[in-house]
Motif scaffolding. Structure first.
Motif, mmCIF file in Angstrom:
data_model
loop_
_atom_site.group_PDB
_atom_site.id
_atom_site.type_symbol
_atom_site.label_atom_id
_atom_site.label_comp_id
_atom_site.label_asym_id
_atom_site.label_seq_id
_atom_site.Cartn_x
_atom_site.Cartn_y
_atom_site.Cartn_z
ATOM 1 N N ALA A 70 0.809 -1.216 0.000
ATOM 2 C CA ALA A 70 0.000 0.000 0.000
ATOM 3 C C ALA A 70 0.842 1.266 0.000
ATOM 4 C CB ALA A 70 -0.931 0.003 1.208
ATOM 5 N N HIS A 71 2.078 1.175 0.504
ATOM 6 C CA HIS A 71 2.943 2.356 0.571
ATOM 7 C C HIS A 71 3.947 2.415 -0.581
ATOM 8 C CE1 HIS A 71 1.190 2.643 4.593
ATOM 9 N NE2 HIS A 71 1.570 3.901 4.564
ATOM 10 N N GLY A 72 3.654 1.688 -1.657
ATOM 11 C CA GLY A 72 4.398 1.867 -2.893
ATOM 12 C C GLY A 72 5.752 1.207 -2.969
ATOM 13 N N TYR A 73 5.991 0.196 -2.136
ATOM 14 C CA TYR A 73 7.272 -0.508 -2.187
ATOM 15 C C TYR A 73 7.252 -1.580 -3.268
ATOM 16 C CZ TYR A 73 9.576 1.612 1.799
ATOM 17 O OH TYR A 73 10.209 2.498 2.619
ATOM 18 N N THR A 74 8.372 -1.743 -3.935
ATOM 19 C CA THR A 74 8.563 -2.831 -4.883
ATOM 20 C C THR A 74 9.298 -3.955 -4.175
ATOM 21 O OG1 THR A 74 8.679 -1.307 -6.757
ATOM 22 C CG2 THR A 74 9.623 -3.508 -7.068
ATOM 23 N N PHE A 75 8.725 -5.141 -4.185
ATOM 24 C CA PHE A 75 9.355 -6.289 -3.538
ATOM 25 C C PHE A 75 10.317 -6.944 -4.523
ATOM 26 C CE2 PHE A 75 5.808 -5.401 -0.920
ATOM 27 C CZ PHE A 75 6.073 -5.942 0.343
ATOM 28 N N VAL A 76 11.515 -7.254 -4.048
ATOM 29 C CA VAL A 76 12.567 -7.735 -4.935
ATOM 30 C C VAL A 76 13.163 -9.035 -4.415
ATOM 31 C CG1 VAL A 76 13.172 -5.459 -5.836
ATOM 32 C CG2 VAL A 76 14.294 -6.294 -3.750
ATOM 33 N N ALA A 77 13.836 -9.734 -5.314
ATOM 34 C CA ALA A 77 14.609 -10.933 -5.016
ATOM 35 C C ALA A 77 16.094 -10.567 -5.063
ATOM 36 C CB ALA A 77 14.290 -12.016 -6.039
ATOM 37 N N PRO A 78 16.969 -11.433 -4.528
ATOM 38 C CA PRO A 78 18.407 -11.137 -4.611
ATOM 39 C C PRO A 78 18.889 -10.839 -6.023
ATOM 40 C CG PRO A 78 18.051 -12.910 -3.060
ATOM 41 C CD PRO A 78 16.712 -12.636 -3.695
ATOM 42 N N ALA A 79 18.362 -11.546 -7.025
ATOM 43 C CA ALA A 79 18.811 -11.296 -8.405
ATOM 44 C C ALA A 79 18.502 -9.871 -8.836
ATOM 45 C CB ALA A 79 18.148 -12.293 -9.358
ATOM 46 N N ASP A 80 17.372 -9.325 -8.385
ATOM 47 C CA ASP A 80 17.028 -7.942 -8.719
ATOM 48 C C ASP A 80 18.024 -6.974 -8.097
ATOM 49 O OD1 ASP A 80 14.578 -8.699 -10.029
ATOM 50 O OD2 ASP A 80 13.703 -8.990 -8.032
ATOM 51 N N VAL A 81 18.393 -7.249 -6.859
ATOM 52 C CA VAL A 81 19.354 -6.383 -6.166
ATOM 53 C C VAL A 81 20.701 -6.434 -6.874
ATOM 54 C CG1 VAL A 81 20.521 -5.937 -3.977
ATOM 55 C CG2 VAL A 81 18.144 -6.745 -3.977
ATOM 56 N N LEU A 82 21.120 -7.631 -7.255
ATOM 57 C CA LEU A 82 22.425 -7.794 -7.896
ATOM 58 C C LEU A 82 22.466 -7.178 -9.290
ATOM 59 C CD1 LEU A 82 23.155 -11.434 -6.684
ATOM 60 C CD2 LEU A 82 24.316 -9.342 -5.937
ATOM 61 N N ARG A 83 21.334 -7.143 -9.975
ATOM 62 C CA ARG A 83 21.293 -6.487 -11.290
ATOM 63 C C ARG A 83 21.372 -4.974 -11.157
ATOM 64 N NH1 ARG A 83 17.620 -10.725 -12.772
ATOM 65 N NH2 ARG A 83 15.875 -9.498 -11.968
ATOM 66 N N GLY A 84 21.001 -4.446 -10.007
ATOM 67 C CA GLY A 84 21.023 -3.005 -9.782
ATOM 68 C C GLY A 84 19.626 -2.450 -9.624
ATOM 69 N N LEU A 85 19.427 -1.636 -8.594
ATOM 70 C CA LEU A 85 18.130 -1.051 -8.299
ATOM 71 C C LEU A 85 18.101 0.413 -8.729
ATOM 72 C CD1 LEU A 85 17.633 -2.489 -4.687
ATOM 73 C CD2 LEU A 85 16.720 -3.403 -6.839
ATOM 74 N N ASP A 86 16.938 0.871 -9.147
ATOM 75 C CA ASP A 86 16.748 2.282 -9.473
ATOM 76 C C ASP A 86 17.089 3.114 -8.237
ATOM 77 O OD1 ASP A 86 15.807 4.853 -9.960
ATOM 78 O OD2 ASP A 86 13.916 4.191 -10.833
ATOM 79 N N PRO A 87 18.055 4.027 -8.325
ATOM 80 C CA PRO A 87 18.464 4.782 -7.135
ATOM 81 C C PRO A 87 17.398 5.709 -6.592
ATOM 82 C CG PRO A 87 19.552 5.631 -9.096
ATOM 83 C CD PRO A 87 18.862 4.376 -9.507
ATOM 84 N N ALA A 240 20.202 -26.293 -8.217
ATOM 85 C CA ALA A 240 20.985 -25.071 -8.428
ATOM 86 C C ALA A 240 21.479 -24.535 -7.090
ATOM 87 C CB ALA A 240 20.146 -24.012 -9.131
ATOM 88 N N PRO A 241 22.668 -23.927 -7.065
ATOM 89 C CA PRO A 241 23.150 -23.291 -5.842
ATOM 90 C C PRO A 241 22.470 -21.942 -5.637
ATOM 91 C CG PRO A 241 24.715 -22.917 -7.584
ATOM 92 C CD PRO A 241 23.629 -23.785 -8.171
ATOM 93 N N ALA A 242 22.724 -21.342 -4.506
ATOM 94 C CA ALA A 242 22.154 -20.031 -4.186
ATOM 95 C C ALA A 242 23.096 -18.917 -4.626
ATOM 96 C CB ALA A 242 21.899 -19.927 -2.689
ATOM 97 N N SER A 243 22.526 -17.722 -4.776
ATOM 98 C CA SER A 243 23.355 -16.536 -5.021
ATOM 99 C C SER A 243 23.470 -15.680 -3.767
ATOM 100 C CB SER A 243 22.750 -15.691 -6.146
ATOM 101 O OG SER A 243 21.473 -15.190 -5.776
ATOM 102 N N ALA A 244 22.660 -15.992 -2.738
ATOM 103 C CA ALA A 244 22.606 -15.155 -1.540
ATOM 104 C C ALA A 244 22.759 -16.010 -0.286
ATOM 105 C CB ALA A 244 21.286 -14.388 -1.480
ATOM 106 N N VAL A 245 23.295 -15.394 0.751
ATOM 107 C CA VAL A 245 23.501 -16.055 2.038
ATOM 108 C C VAL A 245 22.965 -15.172 3.157
ATOM 109 C CG1 VAL A 245 25.849 -15.088 2.233
ATOM 110 C CG2 VAL A 245 25.223 -17.078 3.606
ATOM 111 N N ALA A 246 22.372 -15.804 4.163
ATOM 112 C CA ALA A 246 22.081 -15.129 5.431
ATOM 113 C C ALA A 246 22.992 -15.769 6.467
ATOM 114 C CB ALA A 246 20.620 -15.298 5.822
#
Length: 324
Positions: A70-87, A240-246
């Motif tokens: 409702a507050h206009g957030y775009t939900f992303v996956a690690p691949a989206d973050v790694l490709r680069g986010l709109d600043p 497949a392996p992961a691209s992200a770790v916690a």
């Protein structure tokens, strides 16, 4: 007196933070959120089969997702973050740690709102069907409590051990069955269940080490093994392996970061609270050490979400002044 002063400061900090949010737009940022156990309802929480942790029910989780949609957030996956986010954007990264079977309860909500989430899996627990140590401790101490200080010390002690030492402690103190789950609520996914779960397009799997290893307790080679063993297990489990770790317990260091890179991981999440401001390079955000917030199910959801969004906290400013 000190407690009353801290409580008053907390209340003032919240009022000023919310006033700042109401006064103007937020700064562009990625907000990452960490979940663990997901309860169907309050009754499930009260069965005392699993450490309630943040006390998140399905209803609370849906309120949280709906708020940020409702507050206009775009939900992303690690691949989206790694490709680069709109600043100039506002983003949310949903994450679940450990690999609990109860996390399947999130999927209908993810599908309803069309948002992804990343599930960080401790793969040994999935392959062995082993309970998580904190749940074994919680169940035993619910029946046989220690004084609060001693109970906190026990948890702190276990977090300083390597996984064979943790297992030995559980068996030695709580019996041979301590590592066995007691039901669907506290158990991890089975391999077949995880494979089915991972087929949903909203589900991304991540690395949470093979044995839920607090990596700063391990030599660099052993830390790299834990991360690489999880990658190999994910290949066995889902292809497949992961691209992200916690990082378990959020513990990271320069050596742990290097081990993550060596295991082929490109995004990492800690348990440090805070916004990850955009663009990352301007604000010194290390994509292998992202901050994550915790939501608490027994507190007002909308108020917490608003506080996550704010760009001003009096307590942070006071800490900066004390260091200067």
């Amino acid at each position: 007196m000190a407690f009353a002063w801290r409580s008053a400061l907390d209340r003032l900090d919240e009022r000023l933070a919310l006033a700042r949010l109401a006064a103007g737009p937020e700064r562009p940022a990625l907000l990452a959120f960490m979940f663990h156990v997901l309860f169907e309802d309050e009754a499930a929480m009260n069965r005392h089969e699993v450490d309630p942790q943040q006390r998140i029910t399905v209803r609370v989780f849906e309120q949280f997702v709906a708020y940020f949609v409702a507050h206009g957030y775009t939900f992303v996956a690690p691949a989206d973050v790694l490709r680069g986010l709109d600043p100039a954007g506002k983003y949310a990264l949903l994450t679940f740690d450990d690999g609990y079977y109860n996390n399947r309860l999130a999927l209908p909500i993810l599908q309803r709102y069309g948002v992804p989430a990343t599930f960080f899996i401790s793969t040994h627990h999935v392959e062995a069907g082993q309970a998580f140590w904190w749940d074994a401790v919680y169940r035993h101490r619910h029946r046989h409590p220690l004084p609060p200080a001693a109970q906190q010390a026990e948890y702190a002690h276990l977090k300083q051990l390597r996984h064979p030492e943790v297992d030995h402690y559980l068996v030695d103190h709580f019996g041979a069955g301590a590592l066995q789950p007691v039901g669907d609520l506290d158990r991890p996914f089975t391999p077949t269940e995880l494979q089915e779960f991972a087929r949903a397009p909203e589900v991304i799997l991540g690395n949470h080490t093979h044995h839920h290893a607090v990596l700063t307790n391990y030599a660099p080679a052993a830390a790299k093994y834990e991360l690489a063993a999880c990658q190999q297990a994910l290949v066995r489990l889902v292809g497949a392996p992961a691209s992200a770790v916690a990082y378990p317990n959020g513990n990271a260091s320069a050596a742990v970061r290097a081990a993550a890179v060596g295991a082929g991981l490109h995004l990492g999440a800690t348990v440090q609270a805070g916004k990850n401001y955009l663009p990352f390079d301007r604000y010194g955000v290390d994509v292998l050490l992202l901050n994550r917030f915790l939501l608490w199910g027994d507190q007002d959801v909308a108020r917490q979400c608003a506080l996550f969004r704010t760009d001003f906290h009096l307590k942070q400013l006071l800490r900066f002044w004390r260091r200067a």
